[in-house]
Design a protein around this motif. Structure first.
Motif, mmCIF file in Angstrom:
data_model
loop_
_atom_site.group_PDB
_atom_site.id
_atom_site.type_symbol
_atom_site.label_atom_id
_atom_site.label_comp_id
_atom_site.label_asym_id
_atom_site.label_seq_id
_atom_site.Cartn_x
_atom_site.Cartn_y
_atom_site.Cartn_z
ATOM 1 N N GLU A 33 35.213 42.299 42.010
ATOM 2 C CA GLU A 33 35.666 42.242 43.297
ATOM 3 C C GLU A 33 34.575 41.718 44.204
ATOM 4 O OE1 GLU A 33 37.903 44.380 46.970
ATOM 5 O OE2 GLU A 33 37.788 45.413 45.013
ATOM 6 N N THR A 48 34.890 47.061 40.335
ATOM 7 C CA THR A 48 34.195 47.072 41.823
ATOM 8 C C THR A 48 33.173 45.764 42.066
ATOM 9 O OG1 THR A 48 34.183 49.313 42.161
ATOM 10 C CG2 THR A 48 32.725 48.313 43.427
ATOM 11 N N ASP A 77 33.555 38.094 43.353
ATOM 12 C CA ASP A 77 34.587 37.129 43.734
ATOM 13 C C ASP A 77 34.533 36.635 45.219
ATOM 14 O OD1 ASP A 77 35.793 36.994 41.543
ATOM 15 O OD2 ASP A 77 37.565 38.554 42.092
ATOM 16 N N ARG A 130 38.388 42.680 54.273
ATOM 17 C CA ARG A 130 37.964 41.759 53.550
ATOM 18 C C ARG A 130 36.683 40.971 54.275
ATOM 19 N NH1 ARG A 130 41.095 38.585 49.705
ATOM 20 N NH2 ARG A 130 42.951 39.886 49.860
#
Length: 356
Positions: free
Chosen positions: A88, A85, A91, A152
């Protein structure tokens, strides 16, 4: 203390304390995995040491190193879930040296993907970010039309602004059969409500109002959070959820629509038709993806964000070349187009690197 960890800093602290429950465990992690003498960071006890280790990671840009060390020392399911988690999240927040947007909601590139045809979503998000904005967003569109890109972008805005907390769940072949209390439990875990789970309403089979009780309990947890909570439910057209689970999701949306409910937003991706009494409260974003205009708009926005003059003819030639490169295959088409557009944008931004 949060730094690049953002809203996940509390999760990292809790998992550190869970996975390394003694001072000696924490000191071993620091010394053997990170080459850090914990006694030099703090003279306090276990929680002080864990907080000091997180501050050290943030101060030195070692967030990923800390996660890797935790996983190497304690590769449990809890640690693995945290690392997946938070990595991500890292990132998402990692800056691109060749691109930045003037406002997070206007970003046309997130990580390695171009945000194609997202203007309606941006408009709706601006509304939801205001204190008096509408609290429900319903995003419709066929498979592979861009709903995952909606998530996203939402995650990117969450990470950049830090003014709300996203909790999400994707229903698929494995999770589509979730019962109402399983869904609420998953969302509550993401809000770090572990201790409160002991008094979550129990599905004893005798309570006809169990969905109402679960929603009331969850909203009570939301009210105790420092930040507003955005609940994102995706994939409801990929499976056939239980009727009682659909009922709970509708109840959650109806609760978000209550007058004065300022700390809860609900975003539904691919959800069946909502009841008529919610029609006026739903911000509809019916995705209709038209490739060529969307790509031209993307590159125009990209150059505007870089404050560079864009040649319309050059953009059109670039788009034609990109479409020819991707071909006609419909398989994962939007994903392939968005990745290709982001790569081409980087080539425009760093021609000397790619020419070499």
């Amino acid at each position: 203390m949060p730094g690049a960890f953002g809203n996940h800093a509390t999760n990292v602290l809790q998992v550190l304390l869970h996975a390394f429950p003694s001072q000696s465990d924490l000191e071993r992690l620091a010394w053997f995995q990170l080459d850090v003498n914990l006694e030099e960071l703090t003279k306090g006890h276990l929680k002080d040491g864990a907080e000091a280790l997180i501050r050290w990671a943030v101060r030195h840009g070692k967030e990923r190193a800390l996660l890797t060390a935790m996983l190497a020392e304690q590769p449990t399911d809890v640690v693995q879930a945290l690392v997946a988690t938070v990595e991500e999240h890292l990132d998402v927040v990692a800056p691109l040296p060749w691109y930045s947007s003037p406002r997070p909601v206007d970003a046309c590139i997130v990580r390695d993907c171009a945000m194609l045809d997202r203007e309606e979503l941006r408009r709706h998000m601006r509304t939801m970010l205001t204190p008096t904005g509408t609290n429900i967003l319903s995003v419709h569109g066929p498979r592979h039309s861009g709903r995952s890109h909606s998530v996203r972008l939402i995650r990117h805005v969450e990470a950049e602004l830090g003014t709300f907390k996203v909790v999400d769940i994707t229903l698929d072949d494995q999770t589509g059969d979730l019962r109402p209390h399983d869904l609420v439990r998953s969302l509550a875990y993401q809000l770090n409500c572990g201790e409160a789970l002991s008094w979550m309403p129990s599905p004893d089979g005798q309570n006809a109002r169990i969905s109402h009780d679960l929603v009331d309990w969850f909203v009570a947890q939301v009210d105790q959070q420092d930040l507003p909570t955005w609940v994102v439910v995706d994939g409801m057209d990929h499976c056939r959820p239980r009727e009682e689970t659909l009922e709970l999701i509708v109840l959650l949306a109806a609760t978000a629509d209550r007058r004065g409910m300022r700390k809860l937003r609900v975003i539904l991706l691919g959800f069946p038709a909502l009841p008529p009494h919610l029609d006026g409260a739903v911000l509809e974003d019916p995705i209709a993806f038209d490739e060529r205009p969307a790509l031209i708009e993307f590159f125009t926005r990209f150059f505007a964000h870089r404050r560079e003059r864009a040649d319309p003819d050059a953009i059109e030639r670039a788009v034609d070349g990109l479409l020819a490169l991707v071909g006609d295959s419909p398989h994962n088409r939007l994903h392939r187009l968005s990745r290709a557009a982001a790569r081409l944008a980087r080539q425009f931004a760093e021609p000397e690197v790619h020419d070499g």
